[in-house]
Design an enzyme around this catalytic site. Structure first.
Site, PDB file in Angstrom:
ATOM      1  N   ARG A  50      66.035  50.966  35.238  1.00  0.00           N
ATOM      2  CA  ARG A  50      66.472  51.673  34.040  1.00  0.00           C
ATOM      3  C   ARG A  50      67.788  51.068  33.560  1.00  0.00           C
ATOM      4  O   ARG A  50      68.616  50.634  34.373  1.00  0.00           O
ATOM      5  CB  ARG A  50      66.722  53.162  34.349  1.00  0.00           C
ATOM      6  N   HIS A  85      61.798  46.404  27.558  1.00  0.00           N
ATOM      7  CA  HIS A  85      61.285  47.501  28.401  1.00  0.00           C
ATOM      8  C   HIS A  85      59.760  47.412  28.486  1.00  0.00           C
ATOM      9  O   HIS A  85      59.033  48.344  28.122  1.00  0.00           O
ATOM     10  CB  HIS A  85      61.726  48.865  27.852  1.00  0.00           C
TER      11      HIS A  85
END
Ligand code: NDP
Ligand code: OXD
Length: 315
Positions: A230, A278
């Site tokens: 993350r 991502h």
């Protein structure tokens, strides 16, 4: 024909196209994209970055399903109802992540960044290229995704280190855990692969001090960072500083403090940073909807649900 009841499912997703999820869930169930506060008809919620506060106002909600492996987007809502929260654990997600990790590790180990720069300048030069068995890849977060990646890296001959919150031995992997295990893990690592969840305990963990502990006097010509966990785990200003002063040689970043990565971020144009949007491991509704429906059936049969999130630990 299955005898499962017709369920009413709230599908609340932001930054994801809900079309395919909607199609698959609504084949046998009623799907709503927005629920009125107090709606007593909603049985389940399938979410990604839902609007905070909406779930606690559904009096008959039985469970919450994250459409991702990470659940930080759920805990961003501090007003959650007391129902089970399940996350994604799926073979194809592990496969995608393993491909991403192996791709980035091999590219760094085989000097892909240097060759791309050399090609641009028509330079014919063979740099030092240590074989896999002389390179230690350290995986922060040896969970579902980290273990799958570790198996593939071991099969390629890399030395693999792992770091976890609790002791998690794995054959062939040198393992450390907890705060006291972190320095030893970092000191023995050339390529750091981050596959941690974002929790209060891990926020900002990838900072300059941590990067300084990685092994730099290695055959790769420096320490390397790969983050596919993350963005909130990393301090981007520290990564840039580490790249500038030689603490880090190169980085592959799939996740960022702010997503999409703002156009003004220097990471976009940094010659030794590889940016992906991502996209390391994508949740595929064709694989995941059947798993979610089976989880609902388990709950309705009075059987324990799988892949439940530990609220205390935050993942
Ligand atoms: P798991 O829950 O299976 O594994 C998490 C691992 O992190 C575990 O080994 C856990 O330790 C470790 N961990 C958690 N907190 C700490 C801590 N404070 N200190 C040390 N270790 C810690 O998760 P997954 O492997 O399924 O997924 C990992 C993350 O990957 C997700 O949370 C998500 O953020 C990210 N992800 C990113 C994607 C992308 O496309 N970029 C796609 C999918 C996921 P322990 O084993 O002791 O519990
Ligand atoms: C996930 C993600 O958590 O895609 O699954 O980031």
């Amino acid at each position: 024909m299955s005898s499962s009841p017709r369920r009413r499912i709230l599908l609340s997703v932001t930054n994801y196209n809900p079309r395919r999820w909607h199609e698959l869930l609504s084949a046998r169930h009623d799907v709503v994209l927005d629920a009125e506060p107090g709606d007593p008809t909603i049985d389940y919620a399938v979410v990604w970055k839902h609007k905070p506060g909406i779930l606690s106002r559904l009096p008959n909600l039985r469970a919450i399903f994250s459409i991702g492996a990470g659940v930080d987007h759920i805990f961003a809502d501090t007003d959650l109802p007391d129902v089970p929260i399940a996350r994604v654990v799926a073979q194809n997600l592990s496969q995608y992540m393993t491909e991403f990790v192996v791709w980035r590790v091999l590219d760094h180990q085989r000097q892909g960044m240097l060759y791309r720069a050399q090609q641009g300048k028509k330079v014919w030069h063979e740099p030092e290229q240590p074989p896999a068995n002389e390179v230690a890849v350290g995986i922060m977060g040896l969970g579902q995704l980290g273990r799958a990646a570790a198996r593939a890296l071991l099969a390629l001959g890399f030395k693999v280190n792992g770091w976890t919150r609790t002791p998690r031995p794995m054959e062939g992997v040198t393992c450390w855990d907890g705060a006291e295990g972190l320095p030893g893990f970092l000191n023995a690592t050339d390529i750091l692969v981050v596959l941690l969840p974002h929790t209060p305990a891990t926020e900002g963990i990838i900072d300059y001090e941590l990067l300084r502990r990685l092994r730099r006097d290695n055959g790769l010509g420096g320490a390397i960072l790969v983050n596919a966990g993350r963005g909130k785990l990393q301090k981007e200003a520290d990564i840039l500083r580490a790249l500038e002063d030689g603490t880090l040689k190169e980085a592959s970043l799939d996740v960022f403090e702010r997503e999409p990565l703002p156009a003004e971020s220097p990471l976009w144009e940094h010659p030794r940073v590889f940016v992906t949007p991502h996209a390391a491991a994508t949740s595929d509704p064709a694989h995941l909807v059947p798993l979610m429906l089976e989880q609902m059936a388990r709950l309705e049969r009075g059987e324990p649900m799988e892949n439940l999130v530990d609220r205390e630990a935050g993942y």
